[in-house]
Design a protein around this motif. Structure first.
Motif, short mmCIF file in Angstrom:
data_model
loop_
_atom_site.label_atom_id
_atom_site.label_comp_id
_atom_site.label_asym_id
_atom_site.label_seq_id
_atom_site.Cartn_x
_atom_site.Cartn_y
_atom_site.Cartn_z
N LEU A 192 1.10 -0.67 -0.19
CA LEU A 192 -0.16 -0.09 0.39
C LEU A 192 0.86 1.70 0.29
N GLY A 193 0.68 2.25 -1.02
CA GLY A 193 0.88 3.34 -0.56
C GLY A 193 2.39 3.85 -1.47
N VAL A 235 9.93 19.24 -8.86
CA VAL A 235 8.22 18.78 -8.60
C VAL A 235 8.70 18.24 -6.96
N LYS A 236 7.32 18.76 -6.04
CA LYS A 236 7.41 18.97 -4.91
C LYS A 236 6.93 17.48 -4.84
N ASN A 237 5.92 16.85 -5.17
CA ASN A 237 5.46 15.91 -4.72
C ASN A 237 5.79 14.26 -5.80
N ALA A 238 6.56 14.53 -6.76
CA ALA A 238 7.61 13.51 -7.65
C ALA A 238 7.78 12.28 -6.22
N GLY A 239 7.32 11.40 -7.13
CA GLY A 239 7.58 10.17 -6.86
C GLY A 239 6.82 8.90 -7.29
N ALA A 240 6.90 7.77 -6.79
CA ALA A 240 6.31 6.53 -7.65
C ALA A 240 5.29 5.32 -6.15
N ASN A 241 4.14 4.72 -7.49
CA ASN A 241 3.63 3.70 -6.11
C ASN A 241 4.70 3.10 -5.57
N LEU A 242 4.22 1.99 -4.53
CA LEU A 242 4.99 1.37 -3.77
C LEU A 242 5.09 -0.12 -4.54
N ASP A 243 3.91 -0.46 -5.19
CA ASP A 243 3.83 -1.16 -6.11
C ASP A 243 2.63 -0.91 -6.97
N VAL A 248 -4.95 -2.05 -3.05
CA VAL A 248 -4.86 -3.41 -2.33
C VAL A 248 -3.81 -3.81 -1.88
N PHE A 249 -4.36 -4.36 -0.56
CA PHE A 249 -3.91 -5.56 0.08
C PHE A 249 -3.21 -6.32 -0.90
N ASP A 250 -2.36 -6.39 -0.94
CA ASP A 250 -2.24 -8.19 -1.88
C ASP A 250 -1.13 -8.59 -2.05
N ASN A 251 -0.67 -9.58 -2.71
CA ASN A 251 0.94 -10.27 -2.79
C ASN A 251 2.06 -9.45 -3.98
N LYS A 252 1.29 -8.50 -4.14
CA LYS A 252 1.81 -8.06 -5.62
C LYS A 252 3.39 -7.16 -5.50
N GLN A 259 10.78 -9.38 -9.53
CA GLN A 259 11.09 -9.69 -11.06
C GLN A 259 12.16 -8.06 -10.92
N GLY A 260 12.84 -7.25 -9.78
CA GLY A 260 13.62 -6.47 -9.17
C GLY A 260 13.05 -4.82 -9.84
N LYS A 261 11.47 -4.81 -9.58
CA LYS A 261 11.12 -4.16 -9.89
C LYS A 261 10.06 -3.72 -7.91
N SER A 262 11.64 -3.13 -7.28
CA SER A 262 10.90 -3.11 -5.51
C SER A 262 11.79 -1.15 -5.42
N ILE A 263 10.90 -0.24 -4.52
CA ILE A 263 11.57 0.72 -4.88
C ILE A 263 12.62 0.99 -3.82
N PHE A 264 12.93 0.84 -2.66
CA PHE A 264 13.67 1.05 -1.81
C PHE A 264 14.61 0.37 -1.66
N SER A 265 15.94 0.60 -1.03
CA SER A 265 17.08 -0.41 -0.94
C SER A 265 16.30 -1.37 0.01
#
Length: 320
Positions: A192-193, A235-243, A248-252, A259-265
Motif C-alpha cells: 500500500l502507498g 516537483v514537490k510531490n514527485a515519486g512513485a507507487n510502492l507497487d 489494494v492489500f495483496d502480495n504484488k 522481478q527487480g521492481k522494488s522501490i527501496f534499498s
C-alpha cells in the motif's frame, strides 16, 4: 468500497500464541466498557477512505512508526508544543497524513464511552481496518494499551530507513523483539502507498563509483523512475507507487520484488539473505501464506509494550 462486514475477509486467529509479548493486552478488553468501539472506528476509517484512497497506507505506516519508537503508546499522535518538537514533526514523519481520521474516531468513541478507550488502541484498530478494507486480512486486535506522555522528534532517528541493508534491518527489528520472519512479513505493508523521490534517489542516481543505477533494479523500471525523479527534481510531490496496485492489500509487492521492481534499498535487501529471500518467494507464490504471516507479525508488533500511563482525552495533547 463496501463496508467492512460486506468484504470477503480472511480471518486468522493466531493471537493466542503470542499474547505473552504484552500480557496486559486482551482481545475482549472493552467487552464490558465499550462493546461497540470496533464498529465505530471501522466506519470512520471507511469514510476516510472514500474521501482519500491513500488513507489506509497512511494509517498502517502511522501505527508502524508509533510502535517502533516508544512502543505502541500513541506518542506519534501528539502535537509539538513550543520548541519541543514531537515525533510527527521528525524528518521520517513529515509526509505522514490522515491524523484527522484518528482524531475523528476518538471523538466518536468519546461520545459513546468517555475516558475509556486509548488513542493507542484506536490507532491499532484503525491500522487493522485499513488493511481489511483494502482487501487484505482481518484479525482480532489485542487491546488495553495506554497512551504515553513523551514524544520527541529526535527519536524518529530510531526508525528503520529505506536505505538500510539487511544487517541494519535485522538489528532494528531485533531490538524490538521482532524476527527476520517478521521483517519480511511486515515489509509486505509496502503493498500500500506511495514514496517521494528522496526515499529511493540513492538507487537511481550516483548509486556508486561504477554505475548510476542499482544493478539489482530492473533496467526499464529504473528508467521509468529516473524519468519521474530526475537528478535535480523540482516537483514537490514527485515519486512513485510502492507497487502496481497501491490501494489494494495483496502480495504484488513480493512478485515485483522478485522481478527487480522494488522501490527501496530496504526492500531489495530482503533478496540478499537466503532466509528472507526464501520467504519473499513463498509470499509471492501464496497470498494466503503472506496474509497469515502478516497477521501474526502485526499482532506481535502492535503488542510491543509502550510506556503509556493514561487514556488521552484528545489524541493530540497529554491530559492535564
Amino acid at each position: 468500497m463496501a463496508a467492512i462486514s460486506l468484504i470477503s475477509l480472511v480471518t486468522i486467529s493466531v493471537f493466542s500464541s503470542i499474547l505473552s509479548f504484552s500480557n496486559a493486552l486482551s482481545v475482549n478488553y472493552y467487552h464490558q466498557t465499550c462493546p461497540n468501539v470496533e464498529s465505530v472506528i471501522a466506519k470512520v476509517v471507511h469514510k476516510g477512505m472514500i474521501n482519500d484512497k491513500t488513507v489506509p497506507a497512511a494509517l498502517l505506516r502511522m501505527h508502524f512508526h508509533d510502535c517502533f519508537i516508544r512502543g505502541c503508546d500513541a506518542s506519534m499522535l501528539l502535537n509539538s508544543k513550543g520548541k519541543s518538537q514531537a515525533e510527527k514533526d521528525g524528518p521520517p514523519n513529515i509526509s505522514l497524513h490522515a491524523f484527522y481520521v484518528i482524531e475523528h474516531a476518538k471523538k466518536e468513541v468519546e461520545k459513546m464511552c468517555p475516558g475509556v478507550v486509548s488513542c493507542a488502541d484506536i490507532l491499532a484498530l484503525a491500522a487493522r481496518d485499513a488493511v481489511a478494507l483494502s482487501g487484505g486480512p482481518t484479525w482480532d486486535v489485542p487491546k488495553g494499551r495506554k497512551d504515553g506522555r513523551i514524544s520527541k522528534a529526535n527519536d524518529t532517528r530510531q526508525l528503520p530507513f529505506p536505505t538500510f541493508n539487511i544487517s541494519q534491518l535485522q538489528q532494528s527489528f531485533s531490538l524490538r523483539g521482532l524476527s527476520m520472519d517478521d521483517l519480511v512479513a511486515l515489509s509486505g505493508g509496502h503493498t500500500l502507498g506511495f514514496s517521494h523521490c528522496s526515499s529511493f534517489q540513492n538507487r537511481i542516481h550516483n548509486f556508486n563509483n561504477i554505475t548510476d543505477v542499482d544493478p539489482s533494479m530492473d533496467s526499464s523500471f529504473a528508467a521509468s523512475l529516473r524519468q519521474v525523479c530526475p537528478m535535480h527534481n523540482k516537483v514537490k510531490n514527485a515519486g512513485a507507487n510502492l507497487d502496481s496496485t497501491p490501494t489494494v492489500f495483496d502480495n504484488k509487492y513480493y512478485k515485483l520484488l522478485l522481478q527487480g521492481k522494488s522501490i527501496f534499498s530496504s526492500d531489495q535487501a530482503l533478496m540478499t539473505s537466503s532466509r528472507t529471500k526464501a520467504l519473499v518467494k513463498k509470499f509471492a507464490t501464496s497470498q494466503e501464506e503472506f496474509y497469515e504471516a502478516f497477521v501474526k507479525s502485526m499482532i506481535k508488533m502492535s503488542s510491543i509494550s509502550g510506556g503509556g500511563t493514561e487514556i488521552r482525552l484528545d489524541c493530540r495533547v497529554v491530559n492535564h
